[in-house]
Design a protein around this motif. Structure first.
Motif, short mmCIF file in Angstrom:
data_model
loop_
_atom_site.label_atom_id
_atom_site.label_comp_id
_atom_site.label_asym_id
_atom_site.label_seq_id
_atom_site.Cartn_x
_atom_site.Cartn_y
_atom_site.Cartn_z
N THR A 273 18.95 3.39 22.94
CA THR A 273 17.93 2.35 23.05
C THR A 273 16.57 2.81 22.52
OG1 THR A 273 17.40 3.00 25.31
CG2 THR A 273 19.07 1.28 25.02
N ALA A 274 16.37 4.13 22.45
CA ALA A 274 15.09 4.65 21.98
C ALA A 274 15.17 5.22 20.57
CB ALA A 274 14.57 5.73 22.93
N CYS A 275 16.35 5.66 20.15
CA CYS A 275 16.53 6.24 18.81
C CYS A 275 17.61 5.48 18.07
CB CYS A 275 16.90 7.72 18.90
SG CYS A 275 17.13 8.49 17.27
N ALA A 276 17.19 4.78 17.03
CA ALA A 276 18.12 3.90 16.30
C ALA A 276 19.20 4.67 15.56
CB ALA A 276 17.34 3.03 15.32
N LEU A 277 18.99 5.96 15.30
CA LEU A 277 19.98 6.77 14.59
C LEU A 277 20.89 7.51 15.56
CD1 LEU A 277 20.57 7.48 11.55
CD2 LEU A 277 19.28 9.60 11.94
N TYR A 278 20.85 7.15 16.80
CA TYR A 278 21.53 7.89 17.85
C TYR A 278 23.00 8.14 17.56
CZ TYR A 278 23.81 8.88 22.30
OH TYR A 278 24.59 9.44 23.29
N LYS B 25 25.21 12.03 9.66
CA LYS B 25 24.68 10.75 9.17
C LYS B 25 23.63 10.97 8.09
CE LYS B 25 25.26 7.75 13.24
NZ LYS B 25 24.54 6.87 14.21
N VAL B 26 22.72 11.92 8.35
CA VAL B 26 21.66 12.18 7.37
C VAL B 26 22.27 12.72 6.08
CG1 VAL B 26 19.57 13.51 6.90
CG2 VAL B 26 19.95 12.55 9.18
N ASP B 27 23.26 13.61 6.19
CA ASP B 27 23.91 14.15 5.00
C ASP B 27 24.59 13.02 4.20
OD1 ASP B 27 23.11 16.71 5.53
OD2 ASP B 27 25.00 17.31 6.49
N LYS B 28 25.16 12.06 4.92
CA LYS B 28 25.79 10.93 4.23
C LYS B 28 24.74 10.10 3.49
CE LYS B 28 28.67 6.82 4.90
NZ LYS B 28 29.40 5.96 5.88
N ILE B 29 23.56 9.92 4.11
CA ILE B 29 22.48 9.19 3.45
C ILE B 29 22.07 9.93 2.18
CG2 ILE B 29 20.05 8.51 3.64
CD1 ILE B 29 20.61 8.13 6.68
N PHE C 3 5.72 8.99 14.31
CA PHE C 3 6.61 8.46 13.28
C PHE C 3 8.10 8.62 13.54
CE2 PHE C 3 8.58 8.49 8.99
CZ PHE C 3 8.18 7.23 8.59
N PHE C 4 8.53 9.48 14.46
CA PHE C 4 9.97 9.72 14.61
C PHE C 4 10.74 8.45 14.97
CE2 PHE C 4 10.54 14.57 15.44
CZ PHE C 4 10.24 14.82 14.12
N SER C 5 10.20 7.61 15.82
CA SER C 5 10.91 6.38 16.19
C SER C 5 11.10 5.47 14.98
CB SER C 5 10.16 5.64 17.29
OG SER C 5 10.20 6.35 18.50
N THR C 6 10.04 5.28 14.22
CA THR C 6 10.14 4.47 13.01
C THR C 6 11.05 5.14 12.00
OG1 THR C 6 7.94 3.54 13.33
CG2 THR C 6 8.83 3.46 11.11
N GLY C 7 10.95 6.46 11.87
CA GLY C 7 11.82 7.18 10.95
C GLY C 7 13.28 7.01 11.30
N ALA C 8 13.59 7.00 12.59
CA ALA C 8 14.99 6.80 13.01
C ALA C 8 15.48 5.42 12.62
CB ALA C 8 15.10 6.99 14.52
N ARG C 9 14.62 4.39 12.74
CA ARG C 9 15.02 3.04 12.34
C ARG C 9 15.25 2.97 10.83
NH1 ARG C 9 10.91 1.76 16.16
NH2 ARG C 9 9.40 1.18 14.57
N ILE C 10 14.38 3.63 10.07
CA ILE C 10 14.53 3.64 8.61
C ILE C 10 15.84 4.31 8.22
CG2 ILE C 10 13.61 4.71 6.51
CD1 ILE C 10 10.81 4.23 7.70
N ALA D 162 18.50 4.73 10.06
CA ALA D 162 19.63 3.91 10.50
C ALA D 162 19.91 2.79 9.49
CB ALA D 162 19.36 3.32 11.88
N ASP D 163 18.86 2.19 8.96
CA ASP D 163 19.04 1.16 7.92
C ASP D 163 19.64 1.76 6.65
OD1 ASP D 163 18.03 -0.75 9.60
OD2 ASP D 163 16.03 -0.80 8.68
N LEU D 164 19.13 2.92 6.26
CA LEU D 164 19.65 3.57 5.05
C LEU D 164 21.13 3.95 5.22
CD1 LEU D 164 16.62 5.87 4.17
CD2 LEU D 164 17.42 3.91 2.84
N TYR D 165 21.49 4.34 6.42
CA TYR D 165 22.89 4.68 6.70
C TYR D 165 23.80 3.48 6.47
CZ TYR D 165 26.90 6.67 9.21
OH TYR D 165 28.13 7.14 9.55
N GLN D 166 23.23 2.28 6.66
CA GLN D 166 23.98 1.05 6.39
C GLN D 166 23.78 0.55 4.96
OE1 GLN D 166 26.11 -0.15 8.62
NE2 GLN D 166 25.49 1.45 10.08
N GLY D 167 23.11 1.34 4.13
CA GLY D 167 22.90 0.96 2.75
C GLY D 167 21.72 0.03 2.53
N ASN D 168 20.84 -0.08 3.51
CA ASN D 168 19.71 -1.01 3.43
C ASN D 168 18.41 -0.22 3.30
OD1 ASN D 168 17.77 -2.99 3.72
ND2 ASN D 168 18.41 -3.62 5.78
#
Length: 624
Positions: free
Chosen positions: A329-334, A344-348, A387-394, A396-402
């Motif tokens: 709920t606090a980290c979108a890349l959880y 996940k980051v390596d996949k991005i 910035f970490f919270s926003t970075g996690a959302r970014i 997470a979006d990139l992990y989905q190709g967005n």
């Protein structure tokens, strides 16, 4: 974060290292707003325009004078330009002009409670103390104490004004993004026109990492050679006087112009080099001197920049481990384990290496590539609590190709505009200031490509983030052959008052080790550690740290050696929930209870420190 704070649009500047081709020439800073309530990064362009209009001040209206003459400027602040010698070995020769701003003390200057001015330097090299105090002067005043004037200054750093033949195609209010070493003169400039600088910057944007392509390191070497040669060709004989020891002498003149013989100072990052240089040159003129985010001065003056990244990988792991601990709920890349988040980051990375993401919005088009993401992640290590919270959302979006969320943040960098009115841009930031100070200060280094490769390989042994750090020294490869007779150490002194050095336990570019090393040379100095990731103490909120800093300025009391301060805000703020059964809601209430339990004075200090964290004034230097 409290529910009220999550509803506010919080502004701060995130610097990047020439991120991608769709950005314009000043690819160093991105203005954006974070709205925690809807978990989206947003920009209020109307608000930004209003901010630019409010913060405009015609610096050309102030004539440099031998004495400080203050003029009302910005919002409840005062500005001046002080005339100083260009060359202190020839004090009656040509002069330089130092731009200053002050947030006046709340105490009358004739009151026995008045404690004088505190000079602020935000780092760089080449960071603007004027910009810092425009944005954060009242916050710094709250932290240091209302008994002090807060003084920001733009260090000397440019070679000549722009010629008078630009064209302008926009009709809005005058540009006021006067960032960096600018309003002080002379100025460091390697380019004859703004357009020429823009073209050079855009060309280099795709190699912000030396791993961005097979020839990125070689291209960085070649661009560094060109910049060094341009520095010599465009020099009007003032460039050699842009050094840290001259700036230290300027600071002494500023204090003397205030009627003071002892320096009071808080310097961040490169500002630690400036502060340590002053203390070593003028130990008898040290009043209260805080250096925060401390660099190894010997490494700096050797032009190595090789010991900065000792804790960068650990700082990155604080994001990974913090995400696991924060929960979904606090980290979108959880993910449940650190290994899974790293995967996940390596996949991005792999996906962007193979195929950048094309992005189209209503106002712009462009792409997100590996270099962009790599640079953004490293920049976030400077300001993790912001910035970490926003970075996690970014991510997470990139992990989905967005790539849209990242692109929408980056595209807010104002587009390059030509101008026919030279007054509009005569005080804008010139990125060459960074290299002018760095290369003038440091020892000459080998221009041979093979030696650049060797240096990079050694840097890689220090940190996996060497690829985004390696560019910093490259403009020095073929720097003009100026005499190296300025002060470069030793950094050993029995100062008239002991120094306070401050360092974070996980700083990506100024490891705590360097603060402890530098402290050994200054008799009686003390290192105060802050138990947090991020660059400099203001990367987080620690009432403990800021109370020690205030106590030092106000009463001259140093913390006990070995003191380590905790921080008072979470690395990943919980997302407010309407369901009180959620754990994040409980944690959010715990933060509310913490703040509510504070005294009025401590609550005021906490809120000022929190706002300063969100501004993130300490910036990642850009590349070449």
């Amino acid at each position: 974060m409290t529910p009220a704070s999550t509803r506010r649009l919080l502004a701060y500047c995130l610097p990047f290292l020439a991120l991608s081709l769709f950005l314009s020439t000043e690819l160093a800073y991105v203005n954006y707003r974070i709205s925690g309530a809807n978990r989206q990064s947003q920009i209020d362009t109307t608000d930004l325009n209003a901010h630019r209009t409010t913060n405009y001040f015609p610096w050309e209206s102030i004539s440099p004078t031998d004495e400080l003459i203050w003029t009302d400027c910005y919002s409840n602040q005062q500005c001046a330009r002080l005339k100083v010698p260009l060359d202190y070995s020839r004090p009656d020769g040509a002069s330089a002009a130092i731009a200053l701003i002050r947030t006046p003390s709340a105490v009358p200057h004739d009151s026995p409670r008045y404690r004088g001015p505190v000079l602020i330097n935000p780092g760089g090299p080449g960071g603007s103390g004027v910009d810092t105090v425009v944005a954060a002067g009242p916050l710094l005043s709250t932290i240091i104490g209302p008994e002090f004037d807060i003084i920001g200054f733009d260090p000397r750093g440019a070679s000549k004004p722009f010629p008078l033949h630009f064209t302008r195609i926009q009709t809005s209010e005058p540009t006021t993004t006067n960032a960096g070493v600018a309003r002080s003169t002379p100025r460091i400039s390697f380019f004859a026109t703004r357009a020429e600088r823009q073209l050079w910057s855009v060309e280099g944007a795709s190699i912000a990492s030396v791993n961005s392509s097979a020839d990125a390191l070689a291209r960085g070497w070649a661009r560094g050679i060109v910049l060094g040669q341009r520095a010599g060709r465009e020099d009007d004989e003032s460039l050699r006087f842009m050094t840290t020891d001259h700036t230290a002498r300027d600071m002494l003149r500023i204090m003397q112009a205030h009627g003071r013989e002892k320096l009071q100072y808080w310097g961040f990052s490169y500002g630690s080099i400036l502060g340590a240089t002053f203390a070593a040159m003028f130990p008898q003129h040290v009043g209260r001197l805080v250096i925060d985010g401390v660099m190894d001065a010997e490494d700096y003056y050797a032009t190595k920049w090789s010991k900065n990244l000792f804790d960068a990988d650990k700082t990155w792991m604080s994001f990974i481990d913090g995400c696991v601990a924060a929960g979904p709920t606090a980290c979108a890349l959880y993910a449940p384990t650190a290994a899974e988040i790293l995967a996940k980051v390596d996949k991005i990375y792999a996906s962007l290496r193979a195929r950048p993401i094309p992005v189209h919005t209503e106002t712009a088009s462009g792409l997100i590539d590996w270099t962009t993401v790599r640079s953004v992640i490293f920049a976030s290590l400077y300001s993790p609590y912001a910035f970490f919270s926003t970075g996690a959302r970014i991510l997470a979006d990139l992990y989905q190709g967005n790539g849209t969320s990242l692109f929408e943040i980056l595209q807010q960098q104002p587009a390059f505009q030509c101008a026919c009115d030279p007054a509009e841009y005569q005080f804008e930031r010139l990125p060459e200031a960074l290299f002018g100070l760095l290369c003038n200060d440091g020892a000459r280094i080998s221009p041979e490509y093979e030696d650049v490769v060797t240096h990079y390989e050694r840097l890689r042994e220090t940190s996996s983030w060497a690829d985004v750090w390696a560019f910093l020294r490259m403009p020095c490869l073929d720097w003009p052959d100026f005499p190296k007779n300025h002060f470069q150490g030793p950094f050993v002194a029995n100062t008239s008052f002991p120094l306070l050095l401050v360092g974070n336990t996980l700083d990506p570019v100024t490891p705590l080790w360097a603060a402890k090393k530098m402290s050994e040379g200054f008799t009686g100095s003390v290192v105060l550690a802050q138990d947090s990731p991020g660059h400099c103490s203001i990367a987080s909120v620690s009432l403990c740290t800021f109370k020690y800093i205030r106590q030092y300025f106000l009463d001259g009391i140093l913390p006990e050696p070995g003191t380590v301060c905790p921080v008072d805000i979470p690395l990943f703020p919980p997302t407010p929930s309407t369901d009180p059964g959620f754990a994040d809601a409980v944690e959010d209430q715990a933060q509310v209870r913490f703040v509510d339990a504070l005294s009025a004075a401590d609550r005021n200090l906490f809120e000022a420190a929190k706002e300063l964290v969100e501004l993130s004034p300490i910036r990642f230097p850009r590349g070449i």
